[in-house]
Design an enzyme around this catalytic site. Structure first.
Site, PDB file in Angstrom:
ATOM      1  N   ASN A 158       1.074  -1.353   0.142  1.00 34.49           N
ATOM      2  CA  ASN A 158       0.299  -0.229   0.004  1.00 34.49           C
ATOM      3  C   ASN A 158       1.138   1.344   0.253  1.00 34.49           C
ATOM      4  OD1 ASN A 158      -1.667   2.113   1.067  1.00 34.49           O
ATOM      5  ND2 ASN A 158      -2.048   1.231   2.768  1.00 34.49           N
ATOM      6  N   TRP A 159       0.761   1.830  -0.895  1.00 27.73           N
ATOM      7  CA  TRP A 159       2.173   3.402  -1.273  1.00 27.73           C
ATOM      8  C   TRP A 159       1.174   4.495  -1.020  1.00 27.73           C
ATOM      9  CZ3 TRP A 159       4.005   3.005  -6.690  1.00 27.73           C
ATOM     10  CH2 TRP A 159       4.422   1.790  -7.600  1.00 27.73           C
ATOM     11  N   LYS A 160      -0.196   4.042  -0.684  1.00 23.12           N
ATOM     12  CA  LYS A 160      -0.398   5.536  -0.172  1.00 23.12           C
ATOM     13  C   LYS A 160      -0.008   6.435  -0.834  1.00 23.12           C
ATOM     14  CE  LYS A 160      -0.451   3.301   4.436  1.00 23.12           C
ATOM     15  NZ  LYS A 160      -0.410   3.643   6.235  1.00 23.12           N
ATOM     16  N   HIS A 169      -9.622   0.871   5.103  1.00 26.80           N
ATOM     17  CA  HIS A 169      -8.367   1.378   5.920  1.00 26.80           C
ATOM     18  C   HIS A 169      -8.578   2.853   6.920  1.00 26.80           C
ATOM     19  CE1 HIS A 169      -4.248   2.982   6.837  1.00 26.80           C
ATOM     20  NE2 HIS A 169      -3.588   1.593   5.637  1.00 26.80           N
ATOM     21  N   GLU A 179      -6.569   4.939   7.789  1.00 25.07           N
ATOM     22  CA  GLU A 179      -6.981   5.670   7.343  1.00 25.07           C
ATOM     23  C   GLU A 179      -7.275   7.219   6.935  1.00 25.07           C
ATOM     24  OE1 GLU A 179      -3.217   5.659   5.684  1.00 25.07           O
ATOM     25  OE2 GLU A 179      -2.158   5.411   7.186  1.00 25.07           O
ATOM     26  N   GLU A 202      -5.369  -4.958  11.038  1.00 25.70           N
ATOM     27  CA  GLU A 202      -3.890  -3.353  11.075  1.00 25.70           C
ATOM     28  C   GLU A 202      -4.173  -3.057  12.401  1.00 25.70           C
ATOM     29  OE1 GLU A 202      -2.132  -2.586   6.702  1.00 25.70           O
ATOM     30  OE2 GLU A 202      -3.734  -1.397   7.162  1.00 25.70           O
ATOM     31  N   GLY A 207       2.808   2.544  10.782  1.00 28.54           N
ATOM     32  CA  GLY A 207       3.596   3.609  10.630  1.00 28.54           C
ATOM     33  C   GLY A 207       4.376   4.129  11.823  1.00 28.54           C
ATOM     34  N   SER A 256       3.766  -1.620  10.452  1.00 29.83           N
ATOM     35  CA  SER A 256       5.167  -2.111  10.938  1.00 29.83           C
ATOM     36  C   SER A 256       5.755  -3.304  10.225  1.00 29.83           C
ATOM     37  CB  SER A 256       5.205  -1.800  12.124  1.00 29.83           C
ATOM     38  OG  SER A 256       5.603   0.134  12.117  1.00 29.83           O
ATOM     39  N   GLY A 309       3.888  -1.500   4.307  1.00 28.17           N
ATOM     40  CA  GLY A 309       3.181   0.798   3.884  1.00 28.17           C
ATOM     41  C   GLY A 309       4.340   1.021   3.539  1.00 28.17           C
ATOM     42  N   GLY A 310       4.905   1.521   4.320  1.00 28.69           N
ATOM     43  CA  GLY A 310       6.566   1.947   4.328  1.00 28.69           C
ATOM     44  C   GLY A 310       7.599   0.628   3.684  1.00 28.69           C
TER      45      GLY A 310
END
Ligand code: PGA
Length: 257
Positions: free
Chosen positions: A8-10, A96, A98, A168, A174, A213, A234-235
Protein backbone atom coordinates in the site's frame (compact mmCIF):
# COMPACT_ATOMS: atom_id res chain seq x y z
CA UNK A 1 -4.49 -21.37 1.14
CA UNK A 2 -3.36 -18.31 -0.80
CA UNK A 3 -0.45 -16.25 0.48
CA UNK A 4 -0.45 -12.57 -0.47
CA UNK A 5 1.99 -9.74 0.07
CA UNK A 6 0.39 -6.41 -0.82
CA UNK A 7 2.09 -3.01 -0.96
CA UNK A 8 0.00 0.00 0.00
CA UNK A 9 1.94 3.00 -1.29
CA UNK A 10 -0.49 5.47 0.29
CA UNK A 11 0.08 9.07 -0.92
CA UNK A 12 3.73 8.61 -1.81
CA UNK A 13 6.07 8.71 -4.83
CA UNK A 14 5.85 10.61 -8.11
CA UNK A 15 5.67 9.48 -11.73
CA UNK A 16 9.38 8.73 -12.17
CA UNK A 17 9.91 7.00 -8.81
CA UNK A 18 6.66 5.04 -9.22
CA UNK A 19 7.76 3.86 -12.68
CA UNK A 20 11.14 2.77 -11.31
CA UNK A 21 9.59 0.81 -8.46
CA UNK A 22 7.08 -0.90 -10.76
CA UNK A 23 9.74 -1.69 -13.30
CA UNK A 24 11.98 -3.24 -10.67
CA UNK A 25 9.17 -5.40 -9.26
CA UNK A 26 7.97 -6.39 -12.73
CA UNK A 27 11.43 -7.42 -13.94
CA UNK A 28 12.08 -9.37 -10.76
CA UNK A 29 8.71 -11.11 -10.90
CA UNK A 30 9.40 -12.93 -14.15
CA UNK A 31 12.26 -14.86 -12.54
CA UNK A 32 10.42 -15.93 -9.42
CA UNK A 33 7.89 -18.60 -8.60
CA UNK A 34 4.45 -17.18 -8.13
CA UNK A 35 3.15 -19.08 -5.16
CA UNK A 36 3.03 -15.87 -3.17
CA UNK A 37 0.76 -13.36 -4.87
CA UNK A 38 2.12 -9.85 -5.14
CA UNK A 39 -0.32 -6.95 -5.05
CA UNK A 40 0.71 -3.35 -5.61
CA UNK A 41 -1.61 -0.52 -4.60
CA UNK A 42 -0.27 2.74 -6.00
CA UNK A 43 -2.17 6.06 -5.93
CA UNK A 44 -4.78 6.55 -8.69
CA UNK A 45 -2.53 8.49 -11.13
CA UNK A 46 -0.13 5.52 -11.36
CA UNK A 47 -2.69 2.71 -11.72
CA UNK A 48 -2.53 2.64 -15.49
CA UNK A 49 1.24 2.41 -15.47
CA UNK A 50 1.03 -0.33 -12.84
CA UNK A 51 -1.46 -2.36 -14.91
CA UNK A 52 0.86 -2.13 -17.96
CA UNK A 53 3.72 -3.39 -15.85
CA UNK A 54 1.58 -6.17 -14.31
CA UNK A 55 0.70 -7.43 -17.81
CA UNK A 56 4.38 -8.03 -18.47
CA UNK A 57 5.04 -9.37 -14.96
CA UNK A 58 4.18 -12.69 -13.29
CA UNK A 59 1.88 -13.03 -10.32
CA UNK A 60 1.33 -9.29 -9.93
CA UNK A 61 -2.13 -7.78 -9.33
CA UNK A 62 -2.85 -4.07 -9.18
CA UNK A 63 -5.12 -2.69 -6.47
CA UNK A 64 -6.55 0.78 -5.94
CA UNK A 65 -6.41 2.30 -2.47
CA UNK A 66 -10.01 3.51 -2.49
CA UNK A 67 -13.16 3.72 -4.58
CA UNK A 68 -16.56 5.36 -4.39
CA UNK A 69 -19.64 3.45 -3.25
CA UNK A 70 -21.71 4.57 -6.25
CA UNK A 71 -20.95 3.37 -9.77
CA UNK A 72 -20.71 6.83 -11.36
CA UNK A 73 -22.23 10.28 -11.24
CA UNK A 74 -21.80 13.76 -9.83
CA UNK A 75 -19.12 13.03 -7.22
CA UNK A 76 -16.34 15.48 -8.00
CA UNK A 77 -12.92 14.11 -7.22
CA UNK A 78 -14.04 10.52 -6.74
CA UNK A 79 -13.14 7.36 -8.64
CA UNK A 80 -15.70 4.69 -9.60
CA UNK A 81 -15.29 0.93 -9.55
CA UNK A 82 -16.22 0.55 -13.27
CA UNK A 83 -13.35 2.94 -14.11
CA UNK A 84 -10.93 0.80 -12.14
CA UNK A 85 -12.23 -2.33 -13.80
CA UNK A 86 -11.90 -0.81 -17.27
CA UNK A 87 -8.22 -0.15 -16.57
CA UNK A 88 -7.52 -3.73 -15.52
CA UNK A 89 -7.29 -3.07 -11.78
CA UNK A 90 -8.06 -6.30 -9.94
CA UNK A 91 -8.54 -5.30 -6.31
CA UNK A 92 -9.17 -2.36 -4.02
CA UNK A 93 -8.27 -1.61 -0.42
CA UNK A 94 -11.30 -0.55 1.61
CA UNK A 95 -11.74 0.45 5.22
CA UNK A 96 -8.14 1.43 5.82
CA UNK A 97 -7.85 3.12 9.22
CA UNK A 98 -6.57 6.31 7.54
CA UNK A 99 -9.81 6.48 5.52
CA UNK A 100 -11.85 5.81 8.65
CA UNK A 101 -9.98 8.45 10.64
CA UNK A 102 -9.31 11.27 8.14
CA UNK A 103 -12.29 10.82 5.81
CA UNK A 104 -14.94 9.69 8.29
CA UNK A 105 -15.63 6.37 6.60
CA UNK A 106 -18.06 4.17 8.47
CA UNK A 107 -18.54 0.40 8.35
CA UNK A 108 -21.81 0.81 6.47
CA UNK A 109 -20.21 2.96 3.76
CA UNK A 110 -17.31 0.52 3.54
CA UNK A 111 -19.84 -2.32 3.20
CA UNK A 112 -21.37 -0.56 0.18
CA UNK A 113 -17.94 -0.30 -1.42
CA UNK A 114 -17.33 -4.01 -0.79
CA UNK A 115 -20.64 -4.91 -2.44
CA UNK A 116 -19.96 -2.78 -5.48
CA UNK A 117 -16.44 -4.15 -5.90
CA UNK A 118 -17.76 -7.71 -5.73
CA UNK A 119 -20.48 -6.93 -8.26
CA UNK A 120 -17.78 -5.81 -10.68
CA UNK A 121 -15.48 -8.73 -9.97
CA UNK A 122 -12.79 -6.80 -8.09
CA UNK A 123 -11.36 -8.18 -4.85
CA UNK A 124 -12.02 -6.01 -1.81
CA UNK A 125 -9.10 -5.94 0.63
CA UNK A 126 -11.00 -5.13 3.79
CA UNK A 127 -8.97 -3.54 6.59
CA UNK A 128 -9.95 -3.74 10.23
CA UNK A 129 -8.10 -3.15 13.47
CA UNK A 130 -8.36 -1.56 16.87
CA UNK A 131 -6.90 1.70 18.17
CA UNK A 132 -4.37 1.82 20.96
CA UNK A 133 -6.98 2.82 23.56
CA UNK A 134 -9.17 -0.13 22.55
CA UNK A 135 -6.27 -2.52 23.04
CA UNK A 136 -5.33 -0.96 26.36
CA UNK A 137 -8.92 -1.27 27.56
CA UNK A 138 -9.04 -4.92 26.42
CA UNK A 139 -11.75 -4.11 23.85
CA UNK A 140 -9.76 -5.09 20.76
CA UNK A 141 -11.77 -8.22 19.95
CA UNK A 142 -15.08 -6.44 20.41
CA UNK A 143 -14.05 -3.50 18.20
CA UNK A 144 -12.82 -5.71 15.38
CA UNK A 145 -15.88 -7.97 15.59
CA UNK A 146 -18.07 -4.87 15.27
CA UNK A 147 -16.10 -3.62 12.24
CA UNK A 148 -16.50 -6.97 10.52
CA UNK A 149 -20.19 -7.18 11.30
CA UNK A 150 -20.82 -3.56 10.28
CA UNK A 151 -19.15 -3.96 6.90
CA UNK A 152 -20.17 -7.51 5.99
CA UNK A 153 -23.74 -7.68 7.28
CA UNK A 154 -25.16 -6.81 3.86
CA UNK A 155 -22.69 -8.81 1.80
CA UNK A 156 -23.95 -12.26 0.73
CA UNK A 157 -21.95 -15.25 1.97
CA UNK A 158 -20.72 -16.08 -1.54
CA UNK A 159 -19.36 -12.53 -1.79
CA UNK A 160 -17.72 -12.61 1.62
CA UNK A 161 -15.88 -15.75 0.56
CA UNK A 162 -14.21 -13.68 -2.21
CA UNK A 163 -12.71 -10.96 -0.05
CA UNK A 164 -9.26 -10.55 1.43
CA UNK A 165 -9.07 -9.23 4.99
CA UNK A 166 -6.21 -7.23 6.50
CA UNK A 167 -5.83 -7.00 10.27
CA UNK A 168 -4.11 -3.71 10.92
CA UNK A 169 -3.91 -2.64 14.55
CA UNK A 170 -4.00 1.16 14.26
CA UNK A 171 -1.36 1.54 16.96
CA UNK A 172 1.09 -0.39 14.78
CA UNK A 173 0.59 1.49 11.49
CA UNK A 174 3.57 3.62 10.56
CA UNK A 175 4.62 3.75 14.21
CA UNK A 176 7.41 1.21 14.22
CA UNK A 177 5.43 -0.73 16.84
CA UNK A 178 4.38 -4.15 15.63
CA UNK A 179 1.93 -6.59 17.09
CA UNK A 180 3.86 -9.51 18.53
CA UNK A 181 3.50 -12.73 16.53
CA UNK A 182 1.31 -14.08 19.35
CA UNK A 183 -0.95 -10.98 19.40
CA UNK A 184 -1.28 -11.06 15.62
CA UNK A 185 -2.03 -14.80 15.41
CA UNK A 186 -4.57 -14.54 18.20
CA UNK A 187 -6.42 -11.75 16.38
CA UNK A 188 -6.23 -13.49 13.00
CA UNK A 189 -7.74 -16.65 14.47
CA UNK A 190 -10.44 -14.53 16.10
CA UNK A 191 -11.16 -12.75 12.79
CA UNK A 192 -11.42 -16.07 10.97
CA UNK A 193 -13.85 -17.28 13.60
CA UNK A 194 -15.96 -14.12 13.16
CA UNK A 195 -15.84 -14.44 9.37
CA UNK A 196 -17.53 -17.85 9.64
CA UNK A 197 -20.77 -16.10 10.58
CA UNK A 198 -20.72 -14.32 7.22
CA UNK A 199 -18.94 -16.72 4.87
CA UNK A 200 -19.67 -20.09 6.49
CA UNK A 201 -17.02 -22.81 6.06
CA UNK A 202 -15.44 -20.78 3.22
CA UNK A 203 -13.98 -18.50 5.94
CA UNK A 204 -11.30 -21.14 6.27
CA UNK A 205 -9.93 -20.03 2.88
CA UNK A 206 -10.19 -16.24 3.26
CA UNK A 207 -6.66 -14.80 3.23
CA UNK A 208 -6.08 -12.65 6.32
CA UNK A 209 -3.06 -10.35 5.97
CA UNK A 210 -1.21 -8.65 8.79
CA UNK A 211 -0.46 -4.92 8.47
CA UNK A 212 1.33 -2.49 10.75
CA UNK A 213 5.07 -1.84 10.62
CA UNK A 214 5.68 -5.22 8.99
CA UNK A 215 9.28 -5.23 7.75
CA UNK A 216 11.85 -7.81 6.66
CA UNK A 217 13.26 -8.00 10.19
CA UNK A 218 9.98 -8.92 11.87
CA UNK A 219 8.01 -10.57 9.05
CA UNK A 220 9.23 -14.11 9.57
CA UNK A 221 7.84 -14.31 13.09
CA UNK A 222 4.51 -12.91 11.94
CA UNK A 223 4.13 -14.99 8.78
CA UNK A 224 4.58 -18.29 10.61
CA UNK A 225 1.21 -17.74 12.33
CA UNK A 226 -1.23 -20.37 11.08
CA UNK A 227 -3.92 -17.77 10.35
CA UNK A 228 -1.55 -15.14 8.98
CA UNK A 229 -1.65 -15.46 5.20
CA UNK A 230 0.73 -12.67 4.26
CA UNK A 231 1.02 -8.94 4.80
CA UNK A 232 -0.33 -5.54 3.85
CA UNK A 233 2.78 -3.43 3.79
CA UNK A 234 3.01 0.36 3.92
CA UNK A 235 6.43 1.94 4.48
CA UNK A 236 8.45 -1.13 3.47
CA UNK A 237 6.59 -1.33 0.13
CA UNK A 238 8.00 1.97 -1.12
CA UNK A 239 11.34 0.46 -2.04
CA UNK A 240 11.78 -2.60 -4.20
CA UNK A 241 14.45 -4.24 -1.99
CA UNK A 242 12.50 -4.61 1.26
CA UNK A 243 9.25 -5.41 -0.58
CA UNK A 244 10.87 -8.20 -2.60
CA UNK A 245 12.47 -9.48 0.58
CA UNK A 246 9.06 -9.63 2.28
CA UNK A 247 7.70 -11.70 -0.61
CA UNK A 248 10.69 -14.02 -0.40
CA UNK A 249 10.22 -14.43 3.36
CA UNK A 250 6.53 -15.24 2.82
CA UNK A 251 7.54 -17.81 0.22
CA UNK A 252 10.08 -19.45 2.54
CA UNK A 253 7.67 -19.57 5.46
CA UNK A 254 4.43 -20.44 3.68
CA UNK A 255 5.51 -22.42 0.64
CA UNK A 256 8.61 -24.43 1.68
CA UNK A 257 9.83 -26.75 -1.05
P1 PGA B 1 2.99 0.46 7.61
O1 PGA B 1 1.52 0.61 6.98
O2 PGA B 1 3.55 -0.83 7.10
O3 PGA B 1 3.75 1.65 7.15
O4 PGA B 1 2.81 0.43 9.11
C1 PGA B 1 0.67 -0.47 6.82
C2 PGA B 1 -0.66 -0.01 6.26
O5 PGA B 1 -1.18 1.03 6.71
O6 PGA B 1 -1.25 -0.68 5.37
Amino acid sequence: MRTIVAGNWKMNLEAASAARLLDDLGTWSVQRTTEVEMIVAPPFPFLSMAVDQARRARGMTVAAQNCHYEESGAFTGEVGVPMLKSLGVGACIVGHSERREFFGETDVLIGRKILLLLQHGLTPIYCCGEKREDREAGRHREVVAQQIKGALAMVPATGTAQIVVAYEPVWAIGTGLTATPAQAQEMHAFIRHELKQFAGPAAQDIPILYGGSCKPDNARGLFVGADINGGLIGGAALQAGPFRELIEIAEEVKCPH
